[in-house]
Design a protein around this motif. Structure first.
Motif, PDB file in Angstrom:
ATOM      1  N   PRO A 214      59.254  87.142  58.179  1.00  0.00           N
ATOM      2  CA  PRO A 214      59.698  88.507  58.455  1.00  0.00           C
ATOM      3  C   PRO A 214      59.786  89.378  57.215  1.00  0.00           C
ATOM      4  O   PRO A 214      59.721  90.605  57.308  1.00  0.00           O
ATOM      5  CB  PRO A 214      61.071  88.301  59.097  1.00  0.00           C
ATOM      6  N   PHE A 215      59.945  88.764  56.044  1.00  0.00           N
ATOM      7  CA  PHE A 215      60.054  89.548  54.810  1.00  0.00           C
ATOM      8  C   PHE A 215      58.786  89.470  53.961  1.00  0.00           C
ATOM      9  O   PHE A 215      58.782  89.948  52.829  1.00  0.00           O
ATOM     10  CB  PHE A 215      61.273  89.092  54.004  1.00  0.00           C
ATOM     11  N   VAL A 216      57.734  88.858  54.506  1.00  0.00           N
ATOM     12  CA  VAL A 216      56.443  88.857  53.819  1.00  0.00           C
ATOM     13  C   VAL A 216      55.686  90.084  54.316  1.00  0.00           C
ATOM     14  O   VAL A 216      54.883  90.025  55.248  1.00  0.00           O
ATOM     15  CB  VAL A 216      55.655  87.561  54.088  1.00  0.00           C
ATOM     16  N   PHE A 217      55.987  91.224  53.673  1.00  0.00           N
ATOM     17  CA  PHE A 217      55.448  92.487  54.154  1.00  0.00           C
ATOM     18  C   PHE A 217      53.990  92.662  53.737  1.00  0.00           C
ATOM     19  O   PHE A 217      53.567  92.144  52.698  1.00  0.00           O
ATOM     20  CB  PHE A 217      56.263  93.666  53.598  1.00  0.00           C
ATOM     21  N   PRO A 218      53.240  93.436  54.505  1.00  0.00           N
ATOM     22  CA  PRO A 218      51.899  93.826  54.041  1.00  0.00           C
ATOM     23  C   PRO A 218      52.029  94.620  52.738  1.00  0.00           C
ATOM     24  O   PRO A 218      53.019  95.328  52.527  1.00  0.00           O
ATOM     25  CB  PRO A 218      51.384  94.718  55.181  1.00  0.00           C
ATOM     26  N   PRO A 219      51.056  94.517  51.850  1.00  0.00           N
ATOM     27  CA  PRO A 219      51.165  95.208  50.555  1.00  0.00           C
ATOM     28  C   PRO A 219      51.418  96.705  50.669  1.00  0.00           C
ATOM     29  O   PRO A 219      52.053  97.295  49.792  1.00  0.00           O
ATOM     30  CB  PRO A 219      49.808  94.917  49.897  1.00  0.00           C
ATOM     31  N   TYR A 220      50.934  97.329  51.750  1.00  0.00           N
ATOM     32  CA  TYR A 220      51.095  98.779  51.834  1.00  0.00           C
ATOM     33  C   TYR A 220      52.560  99.205  51.891  1.00  0.00           C
ATOM     34  O   TYR A 220      52.898 100.346  51.533  1.00  0.00           O
ATOM     35  CB  TYR A 220      50.327  99.334  53.041  1.00  0.00           C
ATOM     36  N   VAL A 221      53.457  98.314  52.376  1.00  0.00           N
ATOM     37  CA  VAL A 221      54.877  98.667  52.437  1.00  0.00           C
ATOM     38  C   VAL A 221      55.410  98.925  51.020  1.00  0.00           C
ATOM     39  O   VAL A 221      56.086  99.928  50.760  1.00  0.00           O
ATOM     40  CB  VAL A 221      55.692  97.567  53.133  1.00  0.00           C
ATOM     41  N   THR A 222      55.085  98.011  50.099  1.00  0.00           N
ATOM     42  CA  THR A 222      55.479  98.224  48.702  1.00  0.00           C
ATOM     43  C   THR A 222      54.761  99.437  48.129  1.00  0.00           C
ATOM     44  O   THR A 222      55.353 100.247  47.400  1.00  0.00           O
ATOM     45  CB  THR A 222      55.153  96.982  47.860  1.00  0.00           C
ATOM     46  N   GLY A 223      53.471  99.588  48.491  1.00  0.00           N
ATOM     47  CA  GLY A 223      52.711 100.721  48.001  1.00  0.00           C
ATOM     48  C   GLY A 223      53.317 102.046  48.407  1.00  0.00           C
ATOM     49  O   GLY A 223      53.353 102.998  47.611  1.00  0.00           O
ATOM     50  N   GLU A 224      53.837 102.121  49.632  1.00  0.00           N
ATOM     51  CA  GLU A 224      54.463 103.360  50.101  1.00  0.00           C
ATOM     52  C   GLU A 224      55.708 103.699  49.281  1.00  0.00           C
ATOM     53  O   GLU A 224      55.959 104.860  48.958  1.00  0.00           O
ATOM     54  CB  GLU A 224      54.811 103.249  51.582  1.00  0.00           C
ATOM     55  N   VAL A 225      56.515 102.670  48.985  1.00  0.00           N
ATOM     56  CA  VAL A 225      57.722 102.904  48.184  1.00  0.00           C
ATOM     57  C   VAL A 225      57.342 103.434  46.808  1.00  0.00           C
ATOM     58  O   VAL A 225      57.983 104.352  46.273  1.00  0.00           O
ATOM     59  CB  VAL A 225      58.544 101.611  48.061  1.00  0.00           C
ATOM     60  N   VAL A 226      56.265 102.892  46.240  1.00  0.00           N
ATOM     61  CA  VAL A 226      55.838 103.327  44.908  1.00  0.00           C
ATOM     62  C   VAL A 226      55.304 104.754  44.953  1.00  0.00           C
ATOM     63  O   VAL A 226      55.769 105.651  44.239  1.00  0.00           O
ATOM     64  CB  VAL A 226      54.758 102.372  44.349  1.00  0.00           C
ATOM     65  N   THR A 227      54.317 104.968  45.809  1.00  0.00           N
ATOM     66  CA  THR A 227      53.612 106.255  45.783  1.00  0.00           C
ATOM     67  C   THR A 227      54.443 107.413  46.328  1.00  0.00           C
ATOM     68  O   THR A 227      54.136 108.572  46.057  1.00  0.00           O
ATOM     69  CB  THR A 227      52.301 106.148  46.573  1.00  0.00           C
TER      70      THR A 227
END
Length: 987
Positions: free
Chosen positions: A740-753
């Protein structure tokens, strides 16, 4: 004219010591300082010393010292000898005139300043000084052999004259002792003082033999002088046995007078420091004589006074001396324990742990006493493990004293009654806590010696305290049991004893409000459960009772933190055994969150993680989804409170609720992580059948992400919120299977961008993205590539926001460079994607400029960036060609910046990072030699101190080493030569 001048400076000195305005005093001081440094300063000093005013005479003696230190080089040998005689003459005159110690001591300092002139030869200065006092006039130094013995000379002197000589000796060894032992001149002084040692010893022995009734101050000053000489000997004569043996002849006189009432304090101070710093100064006979005194009737009286709580100055000083003796003789007190003297001393040392009064608050001795017993135990442990063959006959008796020391410490760590504790200030509370921590260390270090016996002893004490409902004694005992958790809990050797304790009424009483068990006792009991979670892994039958107790305790604010930590530890360690109890757990959690006695947010976070750990242990993924969804509802309920709070213009409460929600998700993510103690299939592929990759699991993940966004987006300017959000993202980075906490990379990408320059802890966000991309590099998924590209775009946007100047935001600049450097390793091909083709050149320019910025961290990061770029040699042909073209353009410019730094512009602390770039450039780039040659011949080279030949030789050396370790030293030497601190570099 001379008379007028003398009156003028005399009046100035007198005004200096009178009340005056804030402006007047500095003006007077400035005038007098100019006079002291002038050619008339010598005359001025003589004139001042003739004054009837003691303050003026003091200033005269001070002026002599200043003149000797400032104007010595202008004196001829004959003038220097005349000056010495003048100083001696003034000493005779002032002491004979009953001058006070302030002026005489200052005159002695002038004589010391004279002695320390390198061109002076003042043989047997001590005897010369004494003989001058004896004759009442300055005696020629070359006639000393005609005088009678030192003892006969001293018999003719008065106490003030002897006192003056003692002050001179004390000041002399003090000043020489301050000097660097590496200086050749210091060794000259050592030799000069050594040549006077016989006379010094004679002076000390004479004064120490004086009756205190005739002159107490003389004897006291003799002891202080002896003290100073011994401390000097520790520095100067440590390898000079003859000098030390001569000095040691004075020691028996000193020891014999220990308990003379008027000398006790001075002698104890001497003995304590020498035992602590230079214990080898004492011979075996000295130590035996001192041991006899430590076991004498006066010594017993001091120990008895301390035990009843009388910490008067003399008794406390005696105790510190006793401890110093114990430390200095710890080996003998162990291996020769059967000797009566040693037994008696050990009994006294135990007595220092048995004094009435609470540590720090009343008892000042127990803290240094515990240090001795820690040292004693360490010595026994070292000896025990060194002697592996034959048993040591004295060890058992020594271990009895170890047990006695622990029992005494157990009694000292008992907590005060609340009304007593209320009178303690912060320093006393902190000191008492430190003492308890020292006891914990003592108990831990004793376990290798005492084994399971000490643990069983504490268990019996605890059971006895439970039976007697002696709550403060119980708390002290549980504290000691907790101290042994690391030694006991792993292999289960104490399980039987622990089971007896857990089966007792201990926790029944702890949860009985009617018994009014002190809060601290309950907290220590909670810590017991936390410390011994391994026991519950082996004996799961005890879990229900413990968890019921913990959930009951969590209702109380003072117990919530400890109880929740224990719940988390138990559930994490025993997760499989508790799967069947998940339903009751969720009910308890629901009741806990709805209770009017709401638990602290920290407790809520711990319990959330505990339940998540149990859910992770459920064999069925479908059941995991159902249970995690139910747990997630509690977090979602908190998140839903945010909008009303923010609409009500209540940002403080909104931040508290939002932060708690995110931290609960962090705990949930950590609890759901795959246990460290289970095997992991590192080569296995993600199973497409995992529920976490299908709708039910993805829905849970979507809810988690929605909670994160709902809190992060409106509160991104709060540092704690940002950090908690990033920690949620990081929970899945270490996982090798879907979850459940192995998110797709885009989730982290959204927080960054979605972040901006105003987002708090932006560096932490960028670091989170770097970790994700580093871990996803092996899979090179299209989403990871997209995130990498998005990060590059975001970096270029941030650099524009700081106007491409690292000095505007050094931390953000460093974080941007760090992330771009990580991307070089994992996604360098994205540097050449069409979306960033134009702005990426600005990134290269920025990293180039950072090599010459005065900002240290961005410069180091930029050096790492270019170092990593230079090492790219094995990428696919198309990508490698683009990299090579980049280096063709920027390589010469990087070399220029690098050479300018090594040529003197860089700070010394920056050289290592720059040298790594140099080594990688030379080792990996065939064009490096050409780049560096051109850079070295470039006109902007910052130093004119090295020639073209020097530059050529330096380049030949670094090219020959090709990145080997010696490059760092060659770079440093060249940098020093360019700075002008090493003019012979080329040789």
């Amino acid at each position: 004219m001379i008379v007028t001048f003398a009156k003028s400076y005399l009046q100035l000195v007198q005004r200096l010591y009178l009340p005056g305005s804030a402006q007047e005093i500095p003006q007077i001081q400035e005038i007098l300082q100019k006079l002291q440094r002038s050619s008339t300063g010598w005359q001025m000093a003589d004139g001042l010393l003739q004054s009837q005013d003691a303050n003026v005479r003091f200033f005269g003696a001070l002026t002599l010292t200043i003149k000797i230190n400032k104007d010595w080089e202008s004196l001829s040998d004959d003038t220097a000898t005349e000056l010495r005689d003048r100083l001696l003459s003034w000493a005779i005159r002032l002491v004979s005139g009953a001058e006070g110690p302030l002026v005489v001591r200052k005159l002695c300092s002038a004589l010391v300043a004279y002695f320390l002139r390198s061109s002076v030869t003042w043989d047997r200065c001590i005897k010369h000084f004494l003989c001058c006092f004896c004759t009442g006039d300055v005696t020629a130094a070359n006639t000393l052999s005609q005088h009678v013995s030192m003892e006969q000379v001293m018999q003719q002197l008065q106490p003030p004259q002897l006192m003056c000589c003692l002050w001179f000796v004390s000041m002399l060894v003090e000043e020489v002792g301050k000097m660097s032992s590496k200086s050749p001149q210091t060794h000259v002084y050592y030799q000069r003082i050594t040549s006077n040692l016989e006379d010094v010893v004679a002076l000390l022995q004479y004064t120490l033999g004086t009756d205190t009734q005739s002159d107490l101050k003389l004897v006291q000053e003799g002891i202080k002088c002896f003290h100073g000489v011994v401390m000097y000997a520790h520095r100067a004569w440590i390898n000079e046995p003859n000098a030390l043996d001569l000095l040691r002849t004075t020691t028996p006189q000193l020891i014999r007078r220990l308990f003379e009432p008027k000398l006790f304090e001075t002698i104890v101070e001497f003995l304590t420091e020498v035992l602590q710093v230079f214990s080898s100064f004492f011979t075996s006979s000295n130590s035996h004589a001192l041991a006899l005194l430590l076991c004498s009737t006066p010594a017993e009286e001091h120990i008895s006074a301390l035990i009843v709580g009388d910490f008067g100055g003399e008794s406390t000083a005696f105790a510190l001396m006793l401890l110093a003796f114990g430390d200095a003789n710890v080996q003998k007190l162990a291996s020769s324990i059967i000797e009566p003297l040693n037994l008696k001393i050990l009994d006294s040392l135990i007595g220092l742990l048995q004094c009435n009064g609470f540590p720090v608050s009343e008892d000042e001795i127990c803290s240094p006493a515990i240090e001795f017993w820690t040292t004693y135990i360490e010595h026994l442990t070292d000896t025990l493990f060194e002697e592996k063959e034959e048993p040591l006959p004295w060890m058992n008796q020594a271990l009895e004293y170890v047990m006695k020391s622990i029992e005494a410490c157990w009694a000292k760590i008992k907590l005060p009654l609340p009304e007593v504790a209320a009178t303690w200030d912060t320093d006393i509370r902190s000191g008492f806590s430190s003492f308890r921590a020292d006891v914990e260390d003592l108990i831990q270090s004793s376990f290798p010696l005492l084994g399971i016996g000490i643990f069983q002893r504490f268990i019996q004490l605890a059971l006895s305290s439970v039976g007697n409902r002696a709550w403060l004694e119980l708390e002290a005992t549980l504290f000691c049991i907790n101290a042994l958790s690391d030694a006991i809990s792993e292999d289960g050797i104490g399980d039987e004893s622990l089971a007896t304790l857990f089966n007792s009424h201990l926790f029944v009483y702890m949860s009985n409000d009617a018994l009014a068990v002190p809060i601290k006792t309950q907290q220590t009991a909670l810590a017991l459960i936390h410390r011994y979670t391994n026991f519950f892994e082996r004996h799961t039958e005890h879990l229900p009772a413990m968890l019921n107790f913990l959930f009951g305790a969590i209702r109380f604010p003072t117990l919530a933190s400890g109880a929740s930590k224990a719940i988390s530890a138990l559930c994490t360690s025993c997760r499989k055994a508790l799967v069947g109890e998940l339903g009751p757990f969720l009910q308890q959690y629901s009741a806990m969150t709805n209770s009017p006695h709401a638990e602290s947010n920290a407790a809520k976070e711990h319990v959330t993680g505990a339940i998540a750990a149990i859910i992770q242990a459920i064999p069925s993924e479908e059941e995991q989804v159902r249970a995690l969804g139910e747990l997630l509802q509690f977090v979602e309920a908190d998140v839903r409170q945010l909008v009303p709070l923010m609409n009500a213009n209540n940002p403080e409460d909104a931040q508290i609720v939002g932060l708690c929600a995110l931290r609960c998700l962090v705990s949930m993510g950590k609890g759901f992580q795959y246990p460290d103690d289970l095997p992991v299939d590192l080569d296995g592929d993600e199973s497409p059948t995992s529920i976490w990759l299908r709708e039910p699991g993805l829905l849970i993940q979507s809810r988690i992400v929605q909670c994160l966004r709902s809190v992060f987006e409106p509160m991104r300017t709060d540092g704690d919120i940002v950090e908690a959000a990033c920690q949620i993202l990081r929970c899945g980075f270490t996982e090798t299977n879907p979850g459940p906490f192995v998110f797709p990379p885009y989730v982290t990408g959204e927080v960054v961008t979605s972040s901006t320059l105003s987002t708090a802890r932006l560096g932490y966000i960028l670091d989170t993205a770097g970790i994700l991309l580093s871990r996803s590099s092996k899979k090179s998924s299209s989403e990871a590539v997209s995130v990498a590209l998005g990060c590059l775009v975001f970096i270029t946007r941030l650099l524009s926001a700081i106007n491409h100047d690292p000095s505007n935001e050094p931390d953000i600049a460093s974080s941007c460079i760090d992330l771009s450097e990580r991307l070089i390793h994992t996604h360098v091909q994205q540097f050449y994607a069409p979306a960033v083709r134009d702005p990426i050149s600005l990134l290269f320019e920025f990293n180039l400029n950072c090599l010459e910025t005065p900002e240290i961290i961005p410069k180091r990061c930029a050096a790492n960036f270019w170092s990593s770029f230079c090492k790219i040699t094995d990428r696919p042909p198309e990508t490698q060609q683009l990299v090579d073209l980049t280096l063709q353009k920027y390589g010469p410019l990087v070399a220029q910046a690098l050479v300018r730094n090594i040529g003197g512009k860089a700070a010394r602390s920056e050289l290592d990072a720059l040298t790594e770039l140099l080594k990688d450039m030379i080792f990996k780039q065939p064009r490096a030699k050409t780049w560096l040659e051109n850079a070295l011949s470039d006109p902007p080279f910052p130093s004119q101190r090295v020639t073209e030949t020097d530059k050529r030789i330096w380049l030949q050396k670094v090219m020959k080493l090709r990145g080997a370790r010696g490059t760092n030293q060659i770079v440093k030497d060249f940098w020093m030569a360019c700075r002008g601190t090493n003019l012979d570099y080329a040789s």
